[in-house]
Design a protein around this motif. Structure first.
Motif, PDB file in Angstrom:
ATOM      1  N   UNK A   1     197.264 -38.633  83.517  1.00  0.00           N
ATOM      2  CA  UNK A   1     196.937 -37.599  84.113  1.00  0.00           C
ATOM      3  C   UNK A   1     195.602 -37.235  83.692  1.00  0.00           C
ATOM      4  N   UNK A   2     195.568 -37.139  82.162  1.00  0.00           N
ATOM      5  CA  UNK A   2     194.356 -36.473  81.451  1.00  0.00           C
ATOM      6  C   UNK A   2     193.221 -37.388  81.914  1.00  0.00           C
ATOM      7  N   UNK A   3     193.519 -38.705  81.665  1.00  0.00           N
ATOM      8  CA  UNK A   3     192.564 -39.797  81.897  1.00  0.00           C
ATOM      9  C   UNK A   3     191.860 -39.620  83.120  1.00  0.00           C
ATOM     10  N   UNK A   4     192.974 -39.646  84.159  1.00  0.00           N
ATOM     11  CA  UNK A   4     192.333 -39.428  85.667  1.00  0.00           C
ATOM     12  C   UNK A   4     191.431 -38.277  85.805  1.00  0.00           C
ATOM     13  N   UNK A   5     191.941 -37.254  85.233  1.00  0.00           N
ATOM     14  CA  UNK A   5     191.091 -36.077  85.281  1.00  0.00           C
ATOM     15  C   UNK A   5     189.617 -36.229  84.831  1.00  0.00           C
ATOM     16  N   UNK A   6     189.438 -36.841  83.506  1.00  0.00           N
ATOM     17  CA  UNK A   6     188.427 -37.221  82.926  1.00  0.00           C
ATOM     18  C   UNK A   6     187.386 -37.986  83.501  1.00  0.00           C
ATOM     19  N   UNK A   7     188.084 -39.131  84.439  1.00  0.00           N
ATOM     20  CA  UNK A   7     187.292 -40.160  85.022  1.00  0.00           C
ATOM     21  C   UNK A   7     186.592 -39.198  86.303  1.00  0.00           C
ATOM     22  N   UNK A   8     187.440 -38.344  86.905  1.00  0.00           N
ATOM     23  CA  UNK A   8     186.859 -37.392  88.145  1.00  0.00           C
ATOM     24  C   UNK A   8     185.718 -36.554  87.639  1.00  0.00           C
ATOM     25  N   UNK A   9     185.941 -36.035  86.443  1.00  0.00           N
ATOM     26  CA  UNK A   9     184.861 -35.096  86.089  1.00  0.00           C
ATOM     27  C   UNK A   9     183.585 -35.722  85.825  1.00  0.00           C
ATOM     28  N   UNK A  10     183.845 -37.142  85.371  1.00  0.00           N
ATOM     29  CA  UNK A  10     182.667 -38.078  84.921  1.00  0.00           C
ATOM     30  C   UNK A  10     181.811 -38.473  86.258  1.00  0.00           C
ATOM     31  N   UNK A  11     182.800 -38.862  87.341  1.00  0.00           N
ATOM     32  CA  UNK A  11     182.197 -39.043  88.424  1.00  0.00           C
ATOM     33  C   UNK A  11     181.403 -37.833  89.337  1.00  0.00           C
ATOM     34  N   UNK A  12     181.902 -36.631  89.090  1.00  0.00           N
ATOM     35  CA  UNK A  12     181.138 -35.558  89.462  1.00  0.00           C
ATOM     36  C   UNK A  12     179.996 -35.151  88.744  1.00  0.00           C
ATOM     37  N   UNK A  13     180.098 -35.366  87.285  1.00  0.00           N
ATOM     38  CA  UNK A  13     178.668 -35.225  86.708  1.00  0.00           C
ATOM     39  C   UNK A  13     177.658 -36.222  86.895  1.00  0.00           C
ATOM     40  N   UNK A  14     177.915 -37.434  87.105  1.00  0.00           N
ATOM     41  CA  UNK A  14     177.062 -38.478  87.769  1.00  0.00           C
ATOM     42  C   UNK A  14     176.585 -38.027  88.963  1.00  0.00           C
ATOM     43  N   UNK A  15     177.410 -37.494  89.947  1.00  0.00           N
ATOM     44  CA  UNK A  15     176.748 -36.861  91.123  1.00  0.00           C
ATOM     45  C   UNK A  15     175.605 -35.878  90.958  1.00  0.00           C
ATOM     46  N   UNK A  16     175.971 -34.845  89.947  1.00  0.00           N
ATOM     47  CA  UNK A  16     174.789 -33.965  89.665  1.00  0.00           C
ATOM     48  C   UNK A  16     173.575 -34.568  88.918  1.00  0.00           C
ATOM     49  N   UNK A  17     173.749 -35.346  88.144  1.00  0.00           N
ATOM     50  CA  UNK A  17     172.713 -36.112  87.599  1.00  0.00           C
ATOM     51  C   UNK A  17     171.607 -37.161  88.745  1.00  0.00           C
ATOM     52  N   UNK A  18     172.378 -37.619  89.689  1.00  0.00           N
ATOM     53  CA  UNK A  18     171.784 -38.165  90.803  1.00  0.00           C
ATOM     54  C   UNK A  18     170.928 -37.078  91.491  1.00  0.00           C
ATOM     55  N   UNK A  19     171.606 -36.253  91.888  1.00  0.00           N
ATOM     56  CA  UNK A  19     170.618 -35.300  92.704  1.00  0.00           C
ATOM     57  C   UNK A  19     169.811 -34.536  91.866  1.00  0.00           C
ATOM     58  N   UNK A  20     169.714 -34.243  90.426  1.00  0.00           N
ATOM     59  CA  UNK A  20     168.622 -33.812  89.521  1.00  0.00           C
ATOM     60  C   UNK A  20     167.417 -34.563  89.502  1.00  0.00           C
ATOM     61  N   UNK A  21     167.779 -36.140  89.672  1.00  0.00           N
ATOM     62  CA  UNK A  21     166.797 -37.111  89.934  1.00  0.00           C
ATOM     63  C   UNK A  21     166.095 -37.242  91.362  1.00  0.00           C
TER      64      UNK A  21
END
Length: 303
Positions: A1-21
Motif C-alpha cells: 500500500x505504501x509503495x503504491x502511494x509512493x509511486x503515485x506521488x512520484x508520478x504527480x511530482x513528474x507531472x509538476x516537473x513537466x509543467x515547470x519545463x
C-alpha cells in the motif's frame, strides 16, 4: 500500500516537473516571437512550425515505442484536440491585430480558472479551497507582473474586440487540457501528441495556404528561421508532449496554473537576451506566483 502511494506521488511530482519545463519553454517563444513578428505573417509561421513539430513527434514516436496500429482508431479525437489548439493560435493572432500583447496576456491569465471549470464539468475534478486560493494568488501575481506593478495601467484595462476574440481562444486552450484525459485511450503522450499535431497542421494549412504561397521564404532574416526551429522543437512538439504527460497525472486546474509562471520566465529570457529588466516592484508579483505554485505542489489526496 505504501509503495503504491509512493509511486503515485512520484508520478504527480513528474507531472509538476513537466509543467515547470513547459512554462519555461513557452516563455522563450514570446521573447523570440517579438523579434520575428515584423518579418512574417503569423498564419504562415504557425503552419510551418506545426508541420515541423508533427514530423518531430512522428520521429520520436517511431524511435521509442512505435505507433500502434490502433492509435488512430478514432481519428476524430485528434481532430478535436488539433482543432482546439489551432483555434487558440488563429484567434490569438487575429486578436493581436487590434489589441496589445499586454492586454492579451492579461486575458490569458484567466485560462487556469477556465480549465478548472472544464475539468469539473467533463471529469468531475474538484477544485479545493486551497487550489482556488492558489489560482487567485497566481492570477494576481501574473497580472502584477504583466502590468509592471503599475496600478493605473491595470485600472485602465478596457476589454475591446481584440480581447474578446482572444478570450474565445483562451476558452479553447483551457478546454484542451481536460479533453486530453477524456479522449486518451491509453496512447502514450508522444503518439497522442503526434495525432493532435497532424490535425492542427492540416487545419492551419487549410486556413493559411495563401499566406504560405505568398511568403518570400528565401528573403527572411535568420532570426525567423531560428524562431521557427525553436518553436517547432521546444515550444510546440515538446510542450504538446509535456502538457499531455502532465494532464494524465494532474488535475486540469493544476496543469494550467503553470501558465502563471510565464511572465517570470519571460523576464529571465529578456535578461538573457540583454534587454532591460523590469523594476524591483514586479518581484512582488513573482513572489505571489511562487507561493501559489507552492500551494499547488501539495497533493490534496495524499492520505
Amino acid at each position: 500500500m505504501r509503495k503504491g502511494a509512493q509511486m503515485y506521488l512520484s508520478e504527480v511530482f513528474r507531472g509538476h516537473l513537466a509543467m515547470l519545463a513547459f512554462s519555461a519553454l513557452i516563455a522563450g517563444s514570446f521573447a523570440l516571437g517579438a523579434l520575428t513578428a515584423p518579418h512574417i505573417d503569423p498564419t504562415a509561421f504557425n503552419a510551418v512550425r506545426f508541420i515541423l513539430a508533427a514530423l518531430i513527434a512522428c520521429l520520436l514516436a517511431a524511435g521509442t515505442a512505435g505507433i500502434p496500429a490502433g492509435a488512430f482508431a478514432a481519428p476524430w479525437r485528434y481532430a478535436v484536440l488539433g482543432g482546439l489548439m489551432g483555434a487558440y493560435f488563429v484567434l490569438m493572432f487575429e486578436a493581436l491585430k487590434t489589441t496589445s500583447p499586454i492586454s492579451a496576456s492579461a486575458v490569458f491569465t484567466l485560462t487556469p480558472i477556465l480549465s478548472g471549470l472544464f475539468g469539473y464539468i467533463l471529469l468531475r475534478q474538484i477544485t479545493t479551497r486551497r487550489m482556488a486560493l492558489a489560482l487567485s494568488m497566481g492570477a494576481f501575481g501574473a497580472l502584477w507582473v504583466i502590468f509592471r506593478a503599475d496600478l493605473n495601467a491595470f485600472l485602465s484595462f478596457n476589454p475591446g474586440r481584440g480581447e474578446m476574440i482572444f478570450f474565445a481562444g483562451c476558452v479553447a486552450h483551457a478546454l484542451y487540457t481536460p479533453m486530453v484525459r477524456l479522449l486518451n485511450r491509453g496512447e502514450s503522450p508522444v503518439v497522442f501528441s503526434f495525432g493532435a499535431l497532424v490535425a492542427a497542421s492540416l487545419l492551419l494549412l487549410a486556413t493559411g495556404w495563401r499566406d504560405l504561397v505568398t511568403t518570400d521564404w528565401s528573403g527572411l532574416p535568420p532570426v525567423v528561421w531560428v524562431t521557427i526551429i525553436y518553436t517547432a522543437v521546444f515550444a510546440t512538439a515538446a510542450t504538446f508532449i509535456l502538457v499531455q504527460y502532465a494532464s494524465l497525472r494532474l488535475p486540469s486546474a493544476k496543469v494550467m496554473a503553470y501558465t502563471y509562471l510565464t511572465p517570470f520566465w519571460v523576464i529571465c529570457w529578456e535578461a538573457a537576451l540583454g534587454h532591460e529588466l523590469p523594476k524591483s516592484l514586479i518581484l512582488g508579483g513573482v513572489i505571489f506566483i511562487l507561493l501559489a505554485l507552492a500551494l499547488l505542489l501539495k497533493d490534496e489526496h495524499s492520505r
